[in-house]
Design a protein around this motif. Sequence first.
Motif, PDB file in Angstrom:
ATOM      1  N   ALA A 229       0.909  -1.465   0.032  1.00  0.00           N
ATOM      2  CA  ALA A 229       0.087  -0.137  -0.003  1.00  0.00           C
ATOM      3  C   ALA A 229       0.717   1.276   0.097  1.00  0.00           C
ATOM      4  N   PRO A 230       1.935   1.359  -1.022  1.00  0.00           N
ATOM      5  CA  PRO A 230       2.596   2.738  -0.861  1.00  0.00           C
ATOM      6  C   PRO A 230       2.252   3.938  -1.209  1.00  0.00           C
ATOM      7  N   ARG A 231       1.174   4.005  -1.218  1.00  0.00           N
ATOM      8  CA  ARG A 231       0.302   5.644  -1.505  1.00  0.00           C
ATOM      9  C   ARG A 231      -0.462   6.257   0.347  1.00  0.00           C
ATOM     10  N   GLU A 232      -0.560   4.796   0.815  1.00  0.00           N
ATOM     11  CA  GLU A 232      -1.219   5.496   2.210  1.00  0.00           C
ATOM     12  C   GLU A 232       0.174   5.638   3.066  1.00  0.00           C
ATOM     13  N   PRO A 233      -0.315   6.870   3.804  1.00  0.00           N
ATOM     14  CA  PRO A 233       1.263   7.845   4.709  1.00  0.00           C
ATOM     15  C   PRO A 233       0.602   7.192   5.614  1.00  0.00           C
ATOM     16  N   GLU A 234      -0.619   6.588   6.475  1.00  0.00           N
ATOM     17  CA  GLU A 234      -0.143   6.372   7.700  1.00  0.00           C
ATOM     18  C   GLU A 234       0.452   4.495   7.266  1.00  0.00           C
ATOM     19  N   VAL A 235       0.489   3.267   6.832  1.00  0.00           N
ATOM     20  CA  VAL A 235       0.941   3.114   6.837  1.00  0.00           C
ATOM     21  C   VAL A 235       2.503   3.239   7.149  1.00  0.00           C
ATOM     22  N   HIS A 236       3.139   4.241   6.278  1.00  0.00           N
ATOM     23  CA  HIS A 236       4.754   4.449   6.002  1.00  0.00           C
ATOM     24  C   HIS A 236       4.551   5.139   7.369  1.00  0.00           C
ATOM     25  N   GLY A 237       3.463   6.305   8.060  1.00  0.00           N
ATOM     26  CA  GLY A 237       4.347   6.420   9.054  1.00  0.00           C
ATOM     27  C   GLY A 237       4.266   5.675  10.458  1.00  0.00           C
ATOM     28  N   LEU A 238       3.525   4.236  10.657  1.00  0.00           N
ATOM     29  CA  LEU A 238       3.637   3.368  11.536  1.00  0.00           C
ATOM     30  C   LEU A 238       4.668   3.144  11.571  1.00  0.00           C
ATOM     31  N   VAL A 239       5.877   2.558  10.158  1.00  0.00           N
ATOM     32  CA  VAL A 239       6.672   1.940   9.859  1.00  0.00           C
ATOM     33  C   VAL A 239       8.128   2.785  10.272  1.00  0.00           C
ATOM     34  N   ALA A 240       7.968   4.320   9.907  1.00  0.00           N
ATOM     35  CA  ALA A 240       8.656   5.063  10.865  1.00  0.00           C
ATOM     36  C   ALA A 240       8.784   4.593  12.372  1.00  0.00           C
ATOM     37  N   LEU A 241       7.403   4.701  13.040  1.00  0.00           N
ATOM     38  CA  LEU A 241       7.086   5.170  13.978  1.00  0.00           C
ATOM     39  C   LEU A 241       8.327   3.595  14.746  1.00  0.00           C
ATOM     40  N   MET A 242       7.899   2.485  13.839  1.00  0.00           N
ATOM     41  CA  MET A 242       8.087   1.227  13.924  1.00  0.00           C
ATOM     42  C   MET A 242       9.912   1.460  14.091  1.00  0.00           C
ATOM     43  N   GLU A 243      10.195   1.479  13.322  1.00  0.00           N
ATOM     44  CA  GLU A 243      11.724   1.474  12.757  1.00  0.00           C
ATOM     45  C   GLU A 243      12.713   2.111  13.385  1.00  0.00           C
ATOM     46  N   ILE A 244      11.925   3.247  14.128  1.00  0.00           N
ATOM     47  CA  ILE A 244      13.303   4.366  15.227  1.00  0.00           C
ATOM     48  C   ILE A 244      13.064   3.576  17.185  1.00  0.00           C
ATOM     49  N   GLN A 245      11.502   3.156  16.612  1.00  0.00           N
ATOM     50  CA  GLN A 245      11.550   2.990  18.497  1.00  0.00           C
ATOM     51  C   GLN A 245      12.449   1.676  18.183  1.00  0.00           C
ATOM     52  N   ALA A 246      12.565   0.774  17.819  1.00  0.00           N
ATOM     53  CA  ALA A 246      13.093  -0.182  17.348  1.00  0.00           C
ATOM     54  C   ALA A 246      14.897  -0.282  17.448  1.00  0.00           C
ATOM     55  N   SER A 247      15.365   0.966  17.036  1.00  0.00           N
ATOM     56  CA  SER A 247      16.807   1.539  17.048  1.00  0.00           C
ATOM     57  C   SER A 247      16.843   1.997  17.970  1.00  0.00           C
ATOM     58  N   ARG A 248      16.306   1.561  19.085  1.00  0.00           N
ATOM     59  CA  ARG A 248      16.304   1.873  20.612  1.00  0.00           C
ATOM     60  C   ARG A 248      17.190   0.947  21.514  1.00  0.00           C
ATOM     61  N   ALA A 249      16.705  -0.397  20.686  1.00  0.00           N
ATOM     62  CA  ALA A 249      16.502  -2.465  21.356  1.00  0.00           C
ATOM     63  C   ALA A 249      17.974  -2.129  22.292  1.00  0.00           C
TER      64      ALA A 249
END
Length: 423
Positions: A229-249
Motif C-alpha cells: 500500500a505505497p500511497r497510504e501515509p499512515e502505513v509509512h508513518g507506522l513503519v517509521a515509528l517502529m523503525e525508530i523505536q526499534a533502533s533503541r533496542a
Amino acid sequence: MVTDTHRAIEAVWRIEAARLIAGLARFVRDVGLAEELAQDALVAALEQWPGEGVPRNPGAWLMTTAKRRAIDRIRRDETFRRKLQELGRDLEESSPDIGAVVADDDGIGDDLLRLVFVACHPVLSAEARVALTLRLLGGLTTDEIARAFLVPEPTVAQRIVRAKKTLATAQVPFEVPRGAELAARLGSVLEVVYLIFNEGYAATAGDDWMRPGLCADALRLGRVLARLAPREPEVHGLVALMEIQASRAAARTGPGGEPILLADQNRARWDQLLIRRGLAALERAETLIDGRPGPYVLQAAIVACHARARRFADTDWQRIAGLYERLAEAMPSPVVELNRAVALSMAFGPAAGLALLDQLIAVPALRNYHLLPVARGDFLAKLGRPAEARAEFERAAALTRNERERTVLLGRAAACEQEMHDR
C-alpha cells in the motif's frame, strides 16, 4: 537428525508461508482451508525433497502441490459443482504446471494484501486478530504465540480456530476494501501490527522487559504492508515509528536485562541504519499527506525528535509537546494526554506536567494504568516532594505485571525514602 535439506525447507517455509496461504485463500476463498492446504504441501516437501532435492523454484513447487490437493478435495466434496461455479475455474483440467503457477502468482502482492485485511477484520476480537495475523503472516506456531503473550497454548489455538470459523460464518470476502471502508479497515490492520510491536517493545507481563522477536515480526509485517500500500501515509508513518523505536533496542536494557530509561541510554548504541530508514519512511509519509497528518505520522514525528537529538539534553521538548497536542486532536485518548503531560513537564517544568496529570486521576481508563503513578512520582520527586513520590512509585510497582519494571519502580521508591532520611 536435522539435515541441510530440512534446514532449507524450514527457511523456504518461513519465506513462502504467507505468500502461499494468500494465494491459496484467493483460490479456495477460505482462510482455514488455505492454511491446511499449505501445511499439506509442507508435509509433501518434507517427504519428497530429502530424496529428490530442493526444486529450483521451491515456492512454485509448494503452490502447485497445494493446488493439486485443493483440486482433489473439491472433487471429493459433495458440493463440487457449486464450488466450481464459485471459483469460476474449470478445476477438472489437468493440474497446473510450474510455469503456469508462477504466472498465476504474478499478483501475489495483491493476495498478501487481501490476507492482511482478512486476518485483521473487525468481526474478530483484537486478541483473535493478533493471533491469526502472527499465525498466517508471521509464520509463528501456536506455541510461539502463546509464549510471546504469556497465555496457555490451548487458548491461542482456540482463538485461531474460532477466528477462522468466524470469518467463514461471516462470509468475509477475500478482497481489499474500497473507499471509506478501506480507511476504517486499514486502521484495524495498523492497530494489530503496532499492538504486536508494542508487546515486544515493552512487555506487559513476565520476566523480560523486551521481546525482540515480536518487534521483528511486526516490523516485517509493516514493511510488507508499506510495499503493498505505497500511497497510504499512515502505513509509512507506522513503519517509521517502529523503525525508530526499534533502533533503541540495544540501549534499552542493561547486562542483566534490567530496563534503561530514555534519559540514561547510551545513544551510541542506537542503530543508525534503522534510524535512517525510519526518517526516510517518515519523509515519504509526509509527502503523501493530503490534509492533516494521522496518528501514526504524528507519533513517528515525535520519536524522530528523539532520534535527531544527539544527547537527551538536546531534545526539542517544546516541539514534542506541540506534536502531542496535535495527536490529542487527531486521536483523543487519556494515554495521549498522559504522554503530553510528560512532554510539558520536560518543556516547561514538572509543575506544568503535574497540573495536567491531576486532571487525569479520575479518568476510569487510567485507574489501573501503572504509568500514571510513574509519571506523578517522577514529577513529585523533581518538585522536592519525596514522600508523595515514594507512594506513587509503590502504587505503580503494585500495578505493573512486568517483573523487571517492578524492580526499577521499587528502587525509585527506595531512593525517595533515602532522600527523606537524609533531610
